[in-house]
Write an enzyme that holds these catalytic residues in place. Structure first.
Site, mmCIF file in Angstrom:
data_model
loop_
_atom_site.group_PDB
_atom_site.id
_atom_site.type_symbol
_atom_site.label_atom_id
_atom_site.label_comp_id
_atom_site.label_asym_id
_atom_site.label_seq_id
_atom_site.Cartn_x
_atom_site.Cartn_y
_atom_site.Cartn_z
ATOM 1 N N ASP A 97 81.052 8.007 110.693
ATOM 2 C CA ASP A 97 82.033 7.906 109.599
ATOM 3 C C ASP A 97 81.507 8.536 108.312
ATOM 4 O OD1 ASP A 97 80.425 5.839 108.306
ATOM 5 O OD2 ASP A 97 81.227 4.451 109.786
ATOM 6 N N GLU A 117 75.313 11.431 116.196
ATOM 7 C CA GLU A 117 76.499 10.613 116.525
ATOM 8 C C GLU A 117 76.972 11.020 117.915
ATOM 9 O OE1 GLU A 117 78.640 8.101 115.074
ATOM 10 O OE2 GLU A 117 79.492 8.338 117.077
ATOM 11 N N ASP A 148 73.685 11.325 122.128
ATOM 12 C CA ASP A 148 73.289 9.925 122.160
ATOM 13 C C ASP A 148 71.974 9.735 121.389
ATOM 14 O OD1 ASP A 148 73.191 7.185 123.253
ATOM 15 O OD2 ASP A 148 71.479 7.972 124.357
ATOM 16 N N GLY A 149 71.948 8.772 120.492
ATOM 17 C CA GLY A 149 70.780 8.565 119.643
ATOM 18 C C GLY A 149 69.525 8.206 120.431
ATOM 19 N N ASP A 171 72.713 3.054 112.260
ATOM 20 C CA ASP A 171 74.032 2.595 111.816
ATOM 21 C C ASP A 171 74.936 2.550 113.039
ATOM 22 O OD1 ASP A 171 76.384 2.084 110.467
ATOM 23 O OD2 ASP A 171 76.636 4.146 109.778
ATOM 24 N N ASP A 174 78.134 -2.475 117.655
ATOM 25 C CA ASP A 174 77.465 -3.645 118.221
ATOM 26 C C ASP A 174 76.941 -3.363 119.634
ATOM 27 O OD1 ASP A 174 77.770 -5.025 115.911
ATOM 28 O OD2 ASP A 174 79.648 -5.965 116.485
#
Lengths: 299, 299
Positions: A97, A117, A148-149, A171, A174
């Site tokens: 975002d 992201e 993918d982080g 960041d 969940d």
């Protein structure tokens, strides 16, 4: 409007979870739905609320509202950045975002920010519907990696000359869905491997002291098993469950004092911050007695 | 269960207010309704929730849940009591549920507590359904007066030999309904007249920084016009709107430092407190930047 989205009834969006916060619910009145679809990774909903501005919802959980997003973005960005003496190279994992990026680039000492992201849909929707958050995604300091982080860190660790960071901010959403791996020991180990000396990592804890304090205690144990220097703080955000969200902050240097800013915001910097200040940096580590006993007294 | 109470639908109690917190709602799942009626003064609902214990609702607004009530009771009681050097005579206005009284009598220096509650129904229901809160109402230090708090203070001021107090706690409901007068200048003047030298008053502000900060600023102006020494602090309570509640604290002595405890809880006292501690006393006065500018920078 009923039927358009399973969480919207009679014009109200309601967030409930029998698994994660049973017996309580939070609702926002919907002015109109702006976007609703399933991306490659998650269910995505964007709606305009009557009183909280535009709202981004992933897998049924509110990620941000325009009214209170600064409380989260500022604290997860500025606590590690001001606890660091001179952060130059910053990594943000998740957060497509752009809200965290907007805060990071306020630090003139930061030379480069990498945003990792997984879901391009989040970036695109933020640019369309959350312009106040995505405004810095085109900043010349920012590089965006669509992947993918967890994989990003794993591949970085395997590379011959690994890029390292002064501050890493997770960041994520969940632990259910695409962010699940961000709450496990291997992830903290990968974070540690990607830090420069004196580096700091921070991650949203997905919980707060009022909800699942046993899970928080367990998460702090994982963090502490990797980083001797680890701590818990929080920020208040009315649109998050129970009105607050926990943050876990760690450094690979035991001499780094995480609970006190090492640099104080300049007058110009402070004028651009609505939530963060040097005093609330310190206050955010102070917990009510029962929570302090559970989280900070390791045994 | 629908239809039994206007705020209960499909087994969920929902708190909404178009006037005071438009566009947001908070819900608790109802296990069963324990009591529902209109007293002489207000609508009273008591229900057993699935996850927050028993819940007391007055005029549609959650007053307390067994799960998180200590966060409110401890902070509104112990902040003024520990900021005072030796409180002996304490007045509690409102708070017939007994939760504040339970905290006040933990201070061994307190010799007498007077509880002024307008609505006997609240006391009776608390003794029946909230035994963990009403447990100290029969304490020998406690005297209960069933009358209007405003009238009580007005008559006390007119009496020839006025009883005075070291600490006065206004544990009222919100300004609509019977508590309306507690948010006006005359009330603060009556509080001041009822204080011993070096006395401290605290009142719940009915709002928090996330909701109606303009109202809070106005309320602080009223307090400050009567008490030079006045300050704002808050406590986090997940079942209150936006997850926190503001408190206004004032002293008739400009030398009294309200933001720091003058006495530190003994080990025995601290063992009985789940929320309050000396550090969170101080941290509760630290506000996010935008709220600090609005509330603490008078102009």
């Amino acid at each position: 409007m009923s039927g358009v989205h399973p969480s919207i009834e009679k014009g109200w969006f309601t967030e409930r979870s029998d698994e994660h916060f049973p017996g309580q619910g939070f609702s926002l009145r919907v002015e109109r739905i702006l976007y609703h679809s399933r991306s490659e990774y998650q269910n995505v909903l964007v709606f305009e609320s009557t009183d909280f501005g535009n709202v981004l919802v992933l897998d049924g959980i509110i990620q941000c509202t325009e009214r209170d997003e600064f409380a989260y973005q500022e604290m997860i960005a500025h606590i590690p950045l001001f606890a660091h003496g001179e952060p130059k190279n910053v990594l943000v994992i998740g957060g497509g975002d752009g809200g965290v990026i907007r805060e990071v680039v306020k630090h003139t000492c930061v030379e480069k920010v990498t945003l990792v992201e997984i879901d391009k849909t989040v970036i695109d929707l933020s640019q369309k519907y959350l312009p106040g958050m995505s405004c810095a995604l085109n900043n010349s300091k920012v590089e965006i990696k669509l992947c993918d982080g967890f994989q990003f860190l794993r591949e970085a660790a395997a590379a011959s000359s690994m890029q390292k960071y002064d501050v890493i901010i997770t960041d994520s959403s969940d632990p259910e869905g695409p962010a699940e791996a961000f709450f496990q020991k291997e992830y903290f180990e990968l974070l540690k491997a990607a830090l420069n000396p004196g580096g700091i990592v921070i991650a949203q804890a997905s919980e707060n002291v009022w909800l699942n304090i046993k899970y928080l205690k367990q998460l702090m144990r994982i963090a502490h098993s990797v980083f001797d220097n680890s701590n818990y703080c929080y920020t208040t955000v009315p649109s998050y469950t129970s009105g607050q969200l926990g943050l876990i902050i760690c450094s690979n240097d035991s001499q780094v004092n995480l609970t006190t800013p090492r640099r104080i915001p300049t007058e110009v910097e402070q004028a651009e911050m609505r939530y963060y200040n040097a005093d609330i940096h310190q206050a955010s580590f102070i917990l009510p007695t029962w929570a302090d006993r559970m989280i900070n007294h390791r045994n």
